[in-house]
Scaffold this motif. Sequence first.
Motif, PDB file in Angstrom:
ATOM      1  N   ARG A  34      -9.180   3.029  -5.281  1.00 40.21           N
ATOM      2  CA  ARG A  34      -9.517   1.929  -4.373  1.00 40.21           C
ATOM      3  C   ARG A  34     -10.576   2.358  -3.375  1.00 40.21           C
ATOM      4  N   LYS A  35     -10.612   3.654  -3.043  1.00 39.34           N
ATOM      5  CA  LYS A  35     -11.591   4.150  -2.084  1.00 39.34           C
ATOM      6  C   LYS A  35     -12.897   4.585  -2.749  1.00 39.34           C
ATOM      7  N   GLU A  39       1.654   2.431  -3.479  1.00 38.07           N
ATOM      8  CA  GLU A  39       0.576   2.921  -4.319  1.00 38.07           C
ATOM      9  C   GLU A  39       0.728   4.407  -4.617  1.00 38.07           C
ATOM     10  N   ARG A  85       0.811  -1.201   0.000  1.00 36.38           N
ATOM     11  CA  ARG A  85       0.000   0.000   0.000  1.00 36.38           C
ATOM     12  C   ARG A  85       0.848   1.256   0.000  1.00 36.38           C
ATOM     13  N   GLN A  86       2.026   1.176   0.623  1.00 35.43           N
ATOM     14  CA  GLN A  86       2.891   2.343   0.642  1.00 35.43           C
ATOM     15  C   GLN A  86       3.413   2.671  -0.748  1.00 35.43           C
ATOM     16  N   ARG A 109       3.174   9.962  -4.793  1.00 33.65           N
ATOM     17  CA  ARG A 109       3.056   9.045  -3.664  1.00 33.65           C
ATOM     18  C   ARG A 109       2.996   9.862  -2.383  1.00 33.65           C
ATOM     19  N   ARG A 110       2.556   9.241  -1.330  1.00 39.15           N
ATOM     20  CA  ARG A 110       2.326   9.980  -0.097  1.00 39.15           C
ATOM     21  C   ARG A 110       3.586  10.709   0.355  1.00 39.15           C
ATOM     22  N   LEU A 124      -1.198   8.066  -5.435  1.00 41.83           N
ATOM     23  CA  LEU A 124      -2.404   8.670  -4.871  1.00 41.83           C
ATOM     24  C   LEU A 124      -3.621   8.357  -5.720  1.00 41.83           C
ATOM     25  N   GLU A 180      -4.142   5.615  -7.413  1.00 42.50           N
ATOM     26  CA  GLU A 180      -4.550   4.244  -7.096  1.00 42.50           C
ATOM     27  C   GLU A 180      -5.283   4.181  -5.761  1.00 42.50           C
ATOM     28  N   GLN A 181      -4.801   4.938  -4.807  1.00 46.78           N
ATOM     29  CA  GLN A 181      -5.463   4.961  -3.500  1.00 46.78           C
ATOM     30  C   GLN A 181      -6.871   5.506  -3.604  1.00 46.78           C
ATOM     31  N   ASP A 206      -4.740  10.622   2.256  1.00 45.50           N
ATOM     32  CA  ASP A 206      -4.576  10.404   0.831  1.00 45.50           C
ATOM     33  C   ASP A 206      -3.381  11.148   0.235  1.00 45.50           C
TER      34      ASP A 206
END
Length: 358
Positions: A13-14, A5, A2-3, A50-51, A7, A9-10, A83
């Motif tokens: 997914r949500k 992924e 998950r790390q 990414r985060r 943003l 993709e995140q 996010d």
Amino acid sequence: MRQAETLGEQLARKGISRRAFLKYSAYLASIMALPPTASKVLAEGLAQARRQAVIWLSFQECTGCTESLTRAQGLTLEDLIFDFISLDYHHTLQAVSGEAAEDARRRSMEENKGKYIVIVDGSIPTKDGGVYSTIAGHTNVDMLAETIEDAFAVVAVGTCAAFGGLPYAKPNPTGAVPVSKLVGDKPLINIPGCPPVPEAMTGTLSHILSFGELPALDHMNRPLAFFGETIHDRCYRRPFYEEGKFAKSFDDEGARKGWCLYELGCKGPIAYNACATVKWNGGISFPIQSGHGCFACASPNFWDQGGFYKPLSASIAPAGTAAGIAAAAGAAVGAGTAWMARRRSKAIAEEHAGNEEG
């Protein structure tokens, strides 16, 4: 997994649709004064990001900057934390405390070496070795120096962090200084305001995430998208200024008719901020719209300007003249914005002269 992924993709997914994401990107591009075509580029950049690790340090402050951020519209605090960024350390919002909190800060610094962003709100006391504000047994000076050592960039949010704010005001008993006095070799962004406009904070972070670089800054390291124009430039009361219609008190006929608040101490001509355009509380209003003059709270030394209700100049030049407008903008010299004031004054005067000829 998950790390790793992005943003985009995140969000997918949500269950957040591409349409909703593009709508947000268009909103963000508009408040940052980017061209319409930039919204797609912004969306693509954010989707691939990414985060971002963020460490938030709170020093001599009132928590107003955090309060402002939690009330941001469009991009909520939950979106920002879960996010768009990884808020690894924040004195006000973190659940852990004590040694566990300090371990989280140092772990984030180690794991994201050279990539994390340090956000600072509050000024830093330096007198008597900085003993007037300590955290976990360390002075603010020491904690700041340790935390920014391997940072990608530093963001000073709020006027206290950007320019010293209230703690810096005379007689400054703690020897408070702004972040810029202690950060010399790192990219620095100042987002002043007491408190700062929440969209100025979220928009700036989103720009860094999307483009991988700092936004365009002025000579005070403020994002031009939010601090490129004065409140006076965009104020809906400005036509009354041009006509020489000024409220004489907060409850007179002029005030009830929405006349200019210049004579009641409004500092709009020297205040560079986005309040008149982005506004507050989801675009509902801002101080001048509520009937109160601007304090120029995003300006250096605004606490020491001689009173919130004292006009910028002892006398006002004939209303509606280039001289009158230039006099208002020229008062910015005392607020530390002389260069921008001269440029703005000249531009307004030339514009006014052109209108008179027409």
